[in-house]
Write a protein that holds these residues in place. Structure first.
Motif, short mmCIF file in Angstrom:
data_model
loop_
_atom_site.label_atom_id
_atom_site.label_comp_id
_atom_site.label_asym_id
_atom_site.label_seq_id
_atom_site.Cartn_x
_atom_site.Cartn_y
_atom_site.Cartn_z
N ARG A 104 -75.46 -25.88 22.67
CA ARG A 104 -74.06 -25.29 22.25
C ARG A 104 -73.32 -24.88 20.40
NH1 ARG A 104 -71.47 -31.09 23.70
NH2 ARG A 104 -71.01 -31.00 25.79
N ALA A 105 -74.43 -25.21 19.53
CA ALA A 105 -74.52 -24.26 18.54
C ALA A 105 -74.98 -23.01 18.56
CB ALA A 105 -76.27 -25.21 17.70
N GLU A 153 -74.52 -20.78 21.08
CA GLU A 153 -73.38 -20.25 21.37
C GLU A 153 -72.27 -20.18 20.36
OE1 GLU A 153 -72.01 -22.36 24.49
OE2 GLU A 153 -73.49 -21.93 25.88
N ARG A 154 -72.41 -21.47 19.47
CA ARG A 154 -71.05 -21.30 18.89
C ARG A 154 -71.26 -20.77 17.08
NH1 ARG A 154 -68.48 -28.11 19.97
NH2 ARG A 154 -68.39 -27.57 21.57
N GLN A 155 -71.99 -20.57 17.00
CA GLN A 155 -73.09 -19.51 16.21
C GLN A 155 -72.83 -20.93 14.71
OE1 GLN A 155 -71.40 -15.74 14.89
NE2 GLN A 155 -72.76 -15.21 16.68
N GLU A 156 -73.09 -21.74 15.07
CA GLU A 156 -73.21 -23.12 13.77
C GLU A 156 -73.34 -22.75 12.60
OE1 GLU A 156 -72.76 -26.54 15.89
OE2 GLU A 156 -71.13 -26.39 17.30
N HIS A 188 -73.73 -29.12 11.37
CA HIS A 188 -73.78 -29.77 12.49
C HIS A 188 -71.90 -30.02 12.25
CE1 HIS A 188 -73.45 -32.53 15.35
NE2 HIS A 188 -74.97 -32.27 16.31
N PRO A 189 -71.51 -30.26 12.92
CA PRO A 189 -69.67 -30.21 12.41
C PRO A 189 -69.59 -32.03 12.08
CG PRO A 189 -70.47 -30.16 15.18
CD PRO A 189 -71.47 -29.35 14.16
#
Length: 795
Positions: free
Chosen positions: A540-541, A543-546, A573-574
């Motif tokens: 997911r990171a 995909e979300r460019q974290e 990381h959120p």
């Protein structure tokens, strides 16, 4: 039949052979006339063709000689012009000022090139065609003189340049000597004479083109003469054939037509008309007599056989009816029996195959996953009813199977699996079960065990048995197994959970090294779940460019000024905040996500570097002299990609960053994995203008013999040799060795991990060119890095 006028020439099959010889002279006279006519036509055709070939060949030879002469003249002039222009200092020797090691080799080639030009001029002067061109001989003489003066003077200049290029600060002086020479008379004379050859080359090419046109015209003339001769012979033969057809073809055609009608209709009353008394007429008469005789015989035979045919027909009909009835009944019975037998046999075969495929492995003959899970379920159910019942699940994975399979082939790999399966069965009791899940993975169900020590003894016996040598194609190979153990007393009561636990324990054993076994505990499951969650979050990171890039400064230890940054990726990381690469990059490598991350880091670092260059270049004297360099790390999977060059090129074009402002860092272990491919890839990257550095140098395995062939710009000393409370004697010797090696290779050195002023002083004493570490700054975010550029500190 009506008799012929001359009874002496009557012919029948009953006459003796001697009485039939009368027709021979007449036959041969007719044949001779025909042959003579065709011979005359053939003679005329051959004569005309011969004349045409002779004329055509003569013109071809003349045109071919002119073409070859012009071609040779033009080729020699072109070679001379190329040879005179090939050795020019501005193109050949100025780039060598940066690579003095190649200067002597190029300088030694001057005498060879001078001899080539002299040889070409000599060939041109001895060419017969040269004398026909009035101005060429004087021009060749001038070219010879210009070449002599040019190579004499350039030898003097290069002798003056050679000692200068060995001194880095004297490069400008060497450049001036070569520039002055290119502006002198000798350089201009040889270039001028070379370009004067262009007009003569063009003349030779035009002569060659005209000769080719003449050659084509000669070929067309030759073909026209041959065609005309053949057309004349065909017309003459057609006239002769038409004249003879009236005497021969028509009577024979009449005989043929009658014969065809008789064969189709069986009408023997037809007759051939007799129009002449020669051999054609005799042939027609004989044919008519033959038809009448055949008709008489057929009539008699028909009468005698008519009654016999009627009787046979009646018998045949009766016999056929009876035979058909017997055949039909027999065929019906045989077909029914055969269909029944086939159906029974096929059903048994299919049932047997389905049963075997459903529960057994096709290669080893061991039970497969389905049968193993069924037995495991029975064991679980039995243990629920009997609390003191203990069983264990073993999960085996061969340690070196892929290497053996790739080295010796799949046939040997299959033989290895068969041997492993046999040895497994030899180690087990009759109540135990060994199965193959697929590939090189096996499972074992040990039932009715007393305690854990019994399970351990079986595991050790299996490992000892599997470690024995195996002979494959006359070669001994060795393999071991990593084994995971899951006991029924761990609290998991589902077959799938027990198999999963044994699998987790096997992976823990494989991570600890070869030929090991591990007992499952609940912590292993917790770690596996956490790893799965981290992998999901990492996807997911991406995909979300974290991800974020932090920039660690790289400082020149000579000037103390900032020269660039190393781009370091961090995962924002959120929930957990900043995560460092050592925590998530191994998982990214395994899942293939590292390539996407590296591509993003490269593009973002190049974009930011170009933005800083445009923003600060006019405000900073240091940046005006040398733009900031951005260093980006390449992982092993990224470096082996075939599309790496294309992608880097696209990034440089999109960000408009100069290739010389990008430095790629590759670890020495990645390069040494495939030295030949790595050398090719590094050379292509250098051709783009990109700088190359070997990262973490000194921690991996390097082949010094191959290292000198790699087109690298820099070695980066790993932080383990520099950082810490102090540099010990062992690290000191390693650093001194690396510095000596760098001087021999002609590359720069960057020391990582500089944390104290003492370490900085030591690396400066070692004449190390660049450094980075916490003494200068920790990795900075974009804003902090910009503030550092504006401050422009000096250490």
């Amino acid at each position: 039949m009506k008799s012929q006028p001359d009874s002496a020439y009557q012919f029948s099959l009953s006459q003796p052979f001697s009485n039939r010889l009368w027709c021979v002279p007449r036959f041969f006279s007719l044949r001779n006339k025909i042959i003579g006519g065709y011979a005359l036509a053939l003679s005329i055709a051959i004569g005309g063709t011969t004349v045409g070939l002779t004329l055509g060949n003569f013109y071809q030879q003349q045109a071919s000689a002119i073409r070859d002469s012009a071609n040779q003249q033009g080729r020699l002039l072109s070679d001379l012009q190329v040879a005179m222009l090939e050795t020019l200092p501005t193109r050949e020797f100025v780039p060598l000022l940066r690579k003095p090691t190649e200067f002597k080799r190029h300088k030694s080639q001057l005498a060879i090139r001078s001899a080539e030009i002299k040889a070409l001029i000599s060939q041109l002067q001895s060419s017969p065609q040269t004398t026909t061109i009035k101005d060429l001989e004087p021009l060749l003489h001038k070219a010879h003189q210009a070449t002599e003066k040019f190579y004499q003077q350039i030898a003097v200049v290069l002798n003056q340049v050679e000692p200068l290029i060995l001194q880095p600060k004297s490069t400008d002086a060497a450049q001036k000597l070569i520039t002055d020479f290119t502006s002198g008379y000798e350089f201009g004379a040889i270039v001028s004479r070379a370009y004067e050859l262009t007009a003569y080359i063009k003349t030779a090419r035009e002569q060659e083109y005209q000769a080719k046109l003449a050659l084509l015209e000669a070929e067309n003339l030759r073909n026209q003469i041959i065609g005309s001769s053949m057309l004349f012979s065909v017309l003459f033969a057609a006239v002769l054939a038409f004249s003879t057809s009236r005497a021969i073809a028509r009577p024979i055609e009449a005989v043929t037509q009658v014969a065809q009608i008789v064969s189709y209709s069986s009408d023997f009353s037809l007759q051939v008309p007799v129009t002449t008394s020669d051999e054609i007429g005799l042939l027609s008469t004989s044919f008519n007599n033959l038809i009448k005789t055949i008709a008489a015989y057929i009539q008699k035979l028909s009468q005698k056989n008519h009654k016999l045919q009627q009787t046979e027909e009646a018998l045949r009909i009766a016999h056929n009816e009876l035979e058909m009835r017997v055949i039909e009944r027999t065929a019906e019975l045989a077909k029914a029996n055969q269909e029944l037998l086939i159906e029974i046999t096929e059903r048994k075969r299919v049932e047997s195959e389905l049963l075997h495929l459903a529960f057994y492995d096709g290669l080893t003959g061991l039970p497969n996953r389905a049968l193993f899970m069924d037995r495991l379920k029975h064991a679980v159910d039995y243990s629920k009813r009997h609390s003191d019942y203990l069983f264990a699940v073993l999960f085996l994975d061969l340690d070196r199977f892929k290497f053996i399979n790739d080295s010796l082939g799949h046939t040997c790999g299959d033989q290895l699996l068969l041997t492993v399966a046999q040895r497994l069965k030899e180690c087990l009791r009759s109540i135990d079960l060994a199965a193959r899940l697929g590939g090189d993975e096996f499972t074992v169900l040990l039932e009715g065990m007393k305690d854990v020590s019994d399970v351990i003894r079986v595991v050790e016996r299996i490992q000892e048995k599997l470690a024995l040598p195996i002979t494959l194609r006359g070669q001994e190979v060795f393999t071991t197994a990593s084994i995971g153990i899951a006991l029924s007393a761990t609290g998991y009561d589902q077959p799938e959970d027990l198999l999963r636990n044994a699998d987790l324990a096997m992976y823990r054993a494989k991570a600890q090294g070869k030929l090991r076994y591990e007992l499952f505990n609940s912590q292993m499951h917790v770690q596996a779940v956490a790893r799965l969650q981290l992998e999901t979050a990492l996807r997911r990171a991406v995909e979300r460019q974290e991800f974020r890039i932090y920039y660690q400064p790289i400082v020149s230890l000579i000037t103390g000024k900032l020269t660039g940054f190393e781009a370091l990726v961090r995962w924002l990381h959120p929930e957990h905040g900043i995560i460092f690469p050592e925590e998530f990059m191994p998982i990214a490598q395994e899942t293939g996500l590292s390539i996407s991350i590296d591509e993003w880091v490269l593009h973002e670092a190049c974009r930011q570097a170009k933005q800083w260059q445009d923003l600060f270049q006019t405000n900073s004297a240091n940046l005006g002299e040398r733009p900031l360099i951005t260093s980006v790390n390449l992982c092993s999977s990224r470096f082996s990609q075939n599309k790496l060059l294309y992608h880097i090129n696209q990034v440089l074009k999109e960000t408009e960053l100069d290739a010389q402002s990008l430095k790629l860092e590759i670890t020495e272990s990645v390069i040494m994995q495939n030295a030949e491919k790595a050398t090719f890839m590094l050379k292509q990257l250098r051709n783009l203008g990109i700088q190359l550095a070997i990262d973490d140098f000194g921690t991996g395995y390097s082949s010094l013999g191959r290292l000198q062939n790699f087109p690298i710009n820099e070695l980066k000393i790993d932080r383990t040799f520099v950082s810490g409370s102090g540099i010990d004697q062992g690290n000191l010797e390693i650093i001194e060795t690396i510095m000596t090696l760098s001087k021999k290779l002609g590359v720069d050195v960057t020391a990582e991990g500089i944390e104290t002023a003492e370490q900085l002083k030591f690396m400066r004493a070692m004449k190390c060119e660049y450094g980075q570490g916490y003494f200068f700054s920790k990795p900075l975010d974009k804003s902090a890095a910009e503030a550092l550029i504006v401050a422009n500190p000096q250490w």
